[in-house]
Enzyme design. Structure first.
Site, PDB file in Angstrom:
ATOM      1  N   LEU A  77       0.785  -1.242   0.000  1.00  0.00           N
ATOM      2  CA  LEU A  77       0.000   0.000   0.000  1.00  0.00           C
ATOM      3  C   LEU A  77       0.813   1.287   0.000  1.00  0.00           C
ATOM      4  O   LEU A  77       0.275   2.351  -0.277  1.00  0.00           O
ATOM      5  CB  LEU A  77      -0.966   0.003   1.197  1.00  0.00           C
ATOM      6  CG  LEU A  77      -2.149  -0.967   1.049  1.00  0.00           C
ATOM      7  CD1 LEU A  77      -3.006  -0.954   2.305  1.00  0.00           C
ATOM      8  CD2 LEU A  77      -2.988  -0.635  -0.173  1.00  0.00           C
TER       9      LEU A  77
ATOM     10  N   GLU B 139      -7.080 -11.410 -11.343  1.00  0.00           N
ATOM     11  CA  GLU B 139      -5.784 -10.849 -10.939  1.00  0.00           C
ATOM     12  C   GLU B 139      -4.762 -11.976 -10.776  1.00  0.00           C
ATOM     13  O   GLU B 139      -3.631 -11.886 -11.257  1.00  0.00           O
ATOM     14  CB  GLU B 139      -5.897 -10.146  -9.581  1.00  0.00           C
ATOM     15  CG  GLU B 139      -6.669  -8.874  -9.597  1.00  0.00           C
ATOM     16  CD  GLU B 139      -6.553  -8.138  -8.262  1.00  0.00           C
ATOM     17  OE1 GLU B 139      -5.498  -8.192  -7.615  1.00  0.00           O
ATOM     18  OE2 GLU B 139      -7.537  -7.507  -7.860  1.00  0.00           O
TER      19      GLU B 139
ATOM     20  N   HIS C 293      -2.828  -4.049 -10.167  1.00  0.00           N
ATOM     21  CA  HIS C 293      -3.825  -3.068  -9.724  1.00  0.00           C
ATOM     22  C   HIS C 293      -5.214  -3.560 -10.144  1.00  0.00           C
ATOM     23  O   HIS C 293      -5.381  -4.034 -11.271  1.00  0.00           O
ATOM     24  CB  HIS C 293      -3.516  -1.711 -10.375  1.00  0.00           C
ATOM     25  CG  HIS C 293      -4.407  -0.624  -9.893  1.00  0.00           C
ATOM     26  ND1 HIS C 293      -4.220   0.000  -8.680  1.00  0.00           N
ATOM     27  CD2 HIS C 293      -5.514  -0.051 -10.443  1.00  0.00           C
ATOM     28  CE1 HIS C 293      -5.174   0.907  -8.503  1.00  0.00           C
ATOM     29  NE2 HIS C 293      -5.961   0.902  -9.557  1.00  0.00           N
TER      30      HIS C 293
ATOM     31  N   ASN D 169       3.747  -4.295 -10.581  1.00  0.00           N
ATOM     32  CA  ASN D 169       2.625  -4.144  -9.646  1.00  0.00           C
ATOM     33  C   ASN D 169       1.356  -4.666 -10.293  1.00  0.00           C
ATOM     34  O   ASN D 169       1.215  -4.619 -11.511  1.00  0.00           O
ATOM     35  CB  ASN D 169       2.441  -2.658  -9.308  1.00  0.00           C
ATOM     36  CG  ASN D 169       1.291  -2.419  -8.343  1.00  0.00           C
ATOM     37  OD1 ASN D 169       1.120  -3.142  -7.357  1.00  0.00           O
ATOM     38  ND2 ASN D 169       0.476  -1.408  -8.606  1.00  0.00           N
TER      39      ASN D 169
HETATM   40  C1  GRF Z   1      -5.309  -6.573  -5.061  1.00  0.00           C
HETATM   41  O1  GRF Z   1      -6.576  -6.176  -5.448  1.00  0.00           O
HETATM   42  C2  GRF Z   1      -4.246  -5.915  -5.910  1.00  0.00           C
HETATM   43  O2  GRF Z   1      -4.663  -5.685  -7.208  1.00  0.00           O
HETATM   44  C3  GRF Z   1      -4.032  -4.617  -5.186  1.00  0.00           C
HETATM   45  O3  GRF Z   1      -4.143  -4.916  -3.827  1.00  0.00           O
HETATM   46  C4  GRF Z   1      -4.969  -6.079  -3.665  1.00  0.00           C
HETATM   47  C5  GRF Z   1      -4.173  -7.070  -2.885  1.00  0.00           C
HETATM   48  O4  GRF Z   1      -4.908  -8.209  -2.569  1.00  0.00           O
HETATM   49  N1  GRF Z   1      -2.781  -3.991  -5.533  1.00  0.00           N
HETATM   50  P1  GRF Z   1      -4.166  -9.476  -1.956  1.00  0.00           P
HETATM   51  O5  GRF Z   1      -3.450  -8.972  -0.695  1.00  0.00           O
HETATM   52  O6  GRF Z   1      -3.225  -9.999  -2.966  1.00  0.00           O
HETATM   53  O7  GRF Z   1      -5.273 -10.434  -1.610  1.00  0.00           O
END
Ligand code: GRF
Length: 215
Positions: A90, A179, A109, A107
C-alpha cells in the site's frame, strides 16, 4: 531460475497465487523474500507457511522514508532478487528502491489503468469509483513500477464485465481470480524470457492503450 521478491501489506491472495505457481513449476522462479510494511499482514503467514523468509519494514521505525527504502533495497540485493512483485503493497515506493531495481519492479492493480489509479485508489475505493461512473467494464492491470503511483508502462490486462447490480464487494470478487491468473501469467513469461523487460520499449507500450501484450 529467477529470484523473486514480493512486497505485501494485506491478505496476500496474489502472493499465494505466485507461491502456488512457483511450487507447481508453472513459474520458473523462486520467491526468496517476502517483505511487508505491516507486521500483522496475513500475507506474512502465507509466506512463512510456504517456508519463505520474511521481513517487516515499519515506516514509523525509520527516521526517513529514504532510510527505510535503502534498507529494503539492501535486503532485496542481499537475497539477489531479480524481480520485485508488488502484491497489495500500500505504500508508494521511494525513488531509491525503484532506481536500485530499474525495470525490475512490477505491480498489480484491480482496475483497467490508466483509469482508476493513483493516490487513494486502492481496495474498495477503486471499485466504488468504477461503479459511481457507471462503467460497464473493469478488470486488472500489471504494470512496471515507475516513480509515479500506478503509472508505469502497462504489461498486461484482464477485462471483467461490471453487472448492473454489482456492489464494490461483488465486483472485487469477480476481479480477484482474474488478478491471480494475470499476475501468474506475467511473472511466468518474464521468467521464461518471453516477456523481456529490458527490450520492451516504452514507446511501444504507450501506444498499446488498454490492450494486453499477447504472449
Ligand atoms: C489486489 O486487489 C491488488 O490488485 C491490489 O491490492 C490487492 C491485494 O490483494 N494492488 P491481496 O493482498 O493480494 O489479496
Amino acid at each position: 531460475m529467477w529470484r523473486l521478491g514480493v512486497l505485501v501489506s494485506g491478505n496476500g491472495t496474489n502472493l499465494q497465487a505466485l507461491i502456488d505457481a512457483c511450487k507447481q513449476r508453472e513459474i520458473k522462479g523462486e520467491i526468496v523474500l517476502v517483505a511487508s510494511n505491516r507486521k500483522h499482514a496475513y500475507a506474512l503467514v502465507r509466506a512463512r507457511e510456504a517456508g519463505i523468509p520474511t521481513l517487516v519494514f515499519e515506516a514509523e521505525k525509520y527516521k526517513t522514508k529514504t532510510l527505510m527504502c535503502s534498507k529494503m533495497a539492501q535486503a532485496f540485493k542481499e537475497k539477489e532478487v531479480d524481480l520485485i512483485c508488488l502484491a497489495g503493497y500500500l505504500l508508494k515506493l521511494e525513488p531509491c528502491l525503484i532506481r536500485s531495481f530499474p525495470r525490475r519492479i512490477i505491480n498489480i492493480h484491480p482496475a483497467l489503468l490508466p483509469k482508476y489509479g493513483g493516490t487513494g485508489m486502492y481496495g474498495h475505493h477503486v471499485h466504488k469509483a468504477v461503479l459511481a461512473n457507471k462503467e460497464t467494464e473493469s478488470g486488472c492491470t500489471v504494470h512496471l513500477v515507475d516513480e509515479i503511483f500506478d503509472h508505469g508502462p502497462i504489461l498486461a490486462q484482464n477485462h471483467v464485465p461490471v453487472k448492473p447490480d454489482d456492489t464494490a464487494e461483488t465486483l472485487a470478487q469477480r476481479i480477484r481470480p482474474k488478478e491471480h491468473e494475470l499476475y501468474v501469467s506475467v511473472v511466468k513469461h518474464i521468467c521464461t524470457g518471453k516477456l523481456d523487460l529490458d527490450n520492451f520499449k516504452l514507446s511501444d507500450v504507450s501506444s498499446r492503450g488498454s490492450k494486453s501484450l499477447s504472449f
